[in-house]
Design a protein around this motif. Structure first.
Motif, short mmCIF file in Angstrom:
data_model
loop_
_atom_site.label_atom_id
_atom_site.label_comp_id
_atom_site.label_asym_id
_atom_site.label_seq_id
_atom_site.Cartn_x
_atom_site.Cartn_y
_atom_site.Cartn_z
N VAL A 179 41.99 26.69 54.51
CA VAL A 179 41.82 26.39 53.17
C VAL A 179 42.78 27.65 52.72
N ALA A 180 42.15 28.94 52.79
CA ALA A 180 42.64 30.03 52.18
C ALA A 180 43.99 30.35 52.32
N GLU A 181 44.47 30.17 53.85
CA GLU A 181 45.88 30.24 54.13
C GLU A 181 46.68 29.33 53.63
N ALA A 182 46.37 28.01 53.30
CA ALA A 182 46.95 27.21 52.43
C ALA A 182 47.27 27.57 51.22
N ILE A 183 46.35 28.07 50.53
CA ILE A 183 46.33 28.45 49.27
C ILE A 183 47.38 29.89 49.26
N HIS A 184 47.39 30.70 49.97
CA HIS A 184 48.20 31.78 49.99
C HIS A 184 49.69 31.08 50.12
N GLY A 185 49.73 30.01 50.97
CA GLY A 185 51.13 29.50 51.28
C GLY A 185 51.77 28.84 50.01
N VAL A 186 50.95 28.00 49.28
CA VAL A 186 51.22 27.34 48.16
C VAL A 186 51.72 28.17 47.08
N SER A 187 50.92 29.28 46.81
CA SER A 187 51.12 30.21 45.86
C SER A 187 52.00 31.25 46.13
N ARG A 188 52.62 31.26 47.44
CA ARG A 188 53.86 32.06 47.53
C ARG A 188 53.28 33.61 47.56
N SER A 189 51.96 33.79 47.94
CA SER A 189 51.47 35.22 47.89
C SER A 189 51.96 36.19 48.96
N ASN A 190 52.30 35.56 49.83
CA ASN A 190 52.81 36.45 50.93
C ASN A 190 54.31 36.47 51.18
N PRO A 191 55.02 37.48 50.42
CA PRO A 191 56.47 37.38 50.38
C PRO A 191 57.23 37.09 51.68
N ARG A 192 56.77 37.45 52.72
CA ARG A 192 57.25 37.34 53.88
C ARG A 192 57.42 35.86 54.50
N LYS A 193 56.37 35.21 53.92
CA LYS A 193 56.10 33.74 54.63
C LYS A 193 56.89 32.68 53.38
N GLY A 194 56.77 33.43 52.05
CA GLY A 194 57.38 32.55 51.02
C GLY A 194 56.69 31.21 50.90
N ALA A 195 56.90 30.02 50.56
CA ALA A 195 56.38 28.75 50.47
C ALA A 195 56.04 28.14 51.62
N SER A 196 54.94 28.57 52.28
CA SER A 196 54.77 27.82 53.69
C SER A 196 53.91 26.77 53.67
N HIS A 197 53.42 26.45 52.56
CA HIS A 197 52.23 25.32 52.45
C HIS A 197 52.59 24.34 51.05
N THR A 198 52.09 23.16 51.04
CA THR A 198 52.08 22.36 49.78
C THR A 198 50.56 22.14 49.37
N GLN A 250 49.40 19.28 49.32
CA GLN A 250 49.00 18.30 50.24
C GLN A 250 48.30 18.77 51.49
N ASP A 251 49.03 19.94 51.82
CA ASP A 251 48.07 20.69 52.82
C ASP A 251 46.90 21.32 52.50
N VAL A 252 46.68 21.81 51.21
CA VAL A 252 45.51 22.25 51.01
C VAL A 252 44.48 20.90 50.98
N GLU A 253 45.07 19.95 50.53
CA GLU A 253 44.10 18.86 50.60
C GLU A 253 43.45 18.40 51.91
N LYS A 254 44.51 18.38 52.87
CA LYS A 254 44.30 18.08 54.31
C LYS A 254 43.14 19.23 54.71
N GLU A 255 43.38 20.45 54.42
CA GLU A 255 42.65 21.24 54.69
C GLU A 255 41.09 21.33 54.44
N LEU A 256 40.98 20.97 52.88
CA LEU A 256 39.70 20.62 52.25
C LEU A 256 38.91 19.75 52.92
N CYS A 257 39.78 18.60 53.37
CA CYS A 257 39.07 17.60 54.03
C CYS A 257 38.66 17.98 55.39
N ASP A 258 39.15 18.84 56.02
CA ASP A 258 38.68 19.28 57.34
C ASP A 258 37.40 20.25 57.20
N VAL A 259 37.23 20.77 56.03
CA VAL A 259 36.15 21.55 55.92
C VAL A 259 35.02 20.69 55.51
#
Length: 104
Positions: free
Chosen positions: A41-60, A62-71
């Motif tokens: 979930v944390a990785e997806a949040i970082h991806g949707v917020s573009r907090s890692n300049p190397r990766k950019g927008a790596s998640h949506t 919807q990815d966060v939603e799916k990961e929360l369901c997995d938790v």
């Protein structure tokens, strides 16, 4: 949602037949799996917020939603693994938190 806990039961039975560990170790690993899923979930949040300049927008979102369901599902499997009364334990805890939080 009537199939929720029966589906969790089926997943637990499947995991029980597929694991090569003792029941005690399986129980611990299933609880630890919650942390792994929360990390996703944390990785997806970082991806949707573009907090890692190397990766950019790596998640949506919807990815966060799916990961929360997995938790949630992983937690339910872990709870059922710990107690056959998981549905009751969960309902009682939900009621307790709702009463504590929503009662003026």
């Amino acid at each position: 949602m009537e199939h929720l806990w029966p589906t969790i039961d089926r997943l637990v039975r499947w995991l029980d037949t597929e694991t090569e560990t003792t029941p005690e170790v399986a129980r611990l690993l299933r609880v630890l799996k919650i942390s792994e899923e929360a990390g996703e979930v944390a990785e997806a949040i970082h991806g949707v917020s573009r907090s890692n300049p190397r990766k950019g927008a790596s998640h949506t979102w919807q990815d966060v939603e799916k990961e929360l369901c997995d938790v949630i599902l992983t937690s339910m499997v872990a709870l059922r693994t710990i107690t056959p009364d998981a549905e009751k334990v969960f309902a009682e805890r939900l009621d307790h938190i709702a009463e504590r939080s929503l009662t003026p």
